[in-house]
Design a protein around this motif. Structure first.
Motif, short mmCIF file in Angstrom:
data_model
loop_
_atom_site.label_atom_id
_atom_site.label_comp_id
_atom_site.label_asym_id
_atom_site.label_seq_id
_atom_site.Cartn_x
_atom_site.Cartn_y
_atom_site.Cartn_z
N GLU A 72 0.82 -1.20 0.00
CA GLU A 72 0.00 0.00 0.00
C GLU A 72 0.86 1.25 0.00
O GLU A 72 0.49 2.27 -0.61
CB GLU A 72 -0.91 0.00 1.23
N VAL A 73 2.01 1.19 0.67
CA VAL A 73 2.93 2.33 0.71
C VAL A 73 3.70 2.46 -0.60
O VAL A 73 3.88 3.56 -1.13
CB VAL A 73 3.92 2.18 1.89
N LEU A 74 4.13 1.32 -1.13
CA LEU A 74 5.01 1.33 -2.30
C LEU A 74 4.28 1.70 -3.59
O LEU A 74 4.85 2.40 -4.44
CB LEU A 74 5.66 -0.04 -2.44
N ALA A 75 3.06 1.24 -3.76
CA ALA A 75 2.34 1.45 -5.02
C ALA A 75 2.24 2.93 -5.42
O ALA A 75 2.59 3.29 -6.55
CB ALA A 75 0.96 0.80 -4.96
N PRO A 76 1.77 3.83 -4.55
CA PRO A 76 1.68 5.23 -4.95
C PRO A 76 3.04 5.88 -5.18
O PRO A 76 3.17 6.80 -5.99
CB PRO A 76 0.94 5.90 -3.79
N ILE A 77 4.08 5.39 -4.49
CA ILE A 77 5.42 5.92 -4.71
C ILE A 77 5.88 5.59 -6.12
O ILE A 77 6.40 6.45 -6.85
CB ILE A 77 6.41 5.35 -3.68
N LEU A 78 5.69 4.34 -6.53
CA LEU A 78 6.09 3.93 -7.88
C LEU A 78 5.29 4.69 -8.94
O LEU A 78 5.85 5.14 -9.94
CB LEU A 78 5.89 2.42 -8.05
N LEU A 79 3.99 4.85 -8.70
CA LEU A 79 3.17 5.60 -9.65
C LEU A 79 3.66 7.03 -9.78
O LEU A 79 3.70 7.60 -10.89
CB LEU A 79 1.70 5.58 -9.20
N ASP A 80 4.02 7.63 -8.66
CA ASP A 80 4.48 9.01 -8.69
C ASP A 80 5.81 9.12 -9.44
O ASP A 80 6.02 10.05 -10.23
CB ASP A 80 4.64 9.54 -7.26
#
Length: 211
Positions: A177-185
């Motif tokens: 949950e933490v990693l997914a938005p970081i990668l998208l950004d």
């Protein structure tokens, strides 16, 4: 979620999973047929019957991970945007148990089939994305896919440091949950604008002429 292989309840599958564990913890050279067989709850003779050699067993481990990667890729293509699906979590669930194997094998210069499959799939995705770009890439697709594969695998290799830096195990449900938005950004906000990249590219060309 991905469907498990029909073989996953068999002795062959138990041997494979034990090998992935031993190769990850001890490295290929130090792992032994006897130790793998004991963990799998089979005899060394049965292990050799199924796989023949430690090298063939390692190849089977790589083939299993390649197959898992292909299934996830097919699922993403079938589901499209995958409403409500966190594919970072899906990938973590599929490969998390084998993180040590992946990290160690790649560090030892092994697991070539897994790396090559990721490059192959990356080429397919990049080819489709390139068709929609207004700013055409100047580096060959194949080269970008190779470096992209290395960048994708870096989280598995550097799992401890990434988890430490983010304060959460990135292979856990919360970590996904933490990693997914970081990668998208990161993917949606490049470090350089096309104009800035063009200036640096031009400078690279000038510097190479002075070598």
């Amino acid at each position: 979620m991905t469907e498990p292989d029909s073989e996953d309840l068999t002795a062959r599958a138990r041997i494979r999973d034990a090998a992935l564990r031993h190769f990850g913890e001890h490295g290929f050279d130090r792992a032994t047929i006897r130790g793998i067989a004991e963990t799998a709850g089979v005899s060394s003779g049965l292990l050799r019957h199924h796989f023949g050699s430690k090298e063939a067993l390692r190849d089977a481990c790589d083939a299993y991970l390649v197959k898992a990667l292909e299934r996830i890729n097919d699922q993403v293509r079938t589901d499209g945007a995958g409403e409500g699906v966190n594919y970072v979590a899906v990938t973590g669930a599929a490969f998390g148990p084998y993180q040590k194997y992946i990290a160690r094998a790649l560090g030892e210069g092994r697991a070539a089939p897994l790396f090559d499959k990721l490059v192959e799939l990356g080429q397919q995705w990049l080819a489709e994305v390139d068709e929609k770009r207004s700013d055409r890439p100047e580096v060959p697709l194949e080269a970008r896919a190779v470096v992209g594969a290395a960048m994708s695998l870096s989280i598995a290799v550097l799992h401890h440091h990434v988890s430490r830096g983010l304060g959460v195990d990135v292979l856990s449900t919360r970590g996904a949950e933490v990693l997914a938005p970081i990668l998208l950004d990161l993917y949606s906000h490049p470090y350089l604008s096309p104009a800035e990249a063009a200036k640096l590219r031009a400078r690279l060309g000038k510097d190479s002429k002075h070598d």
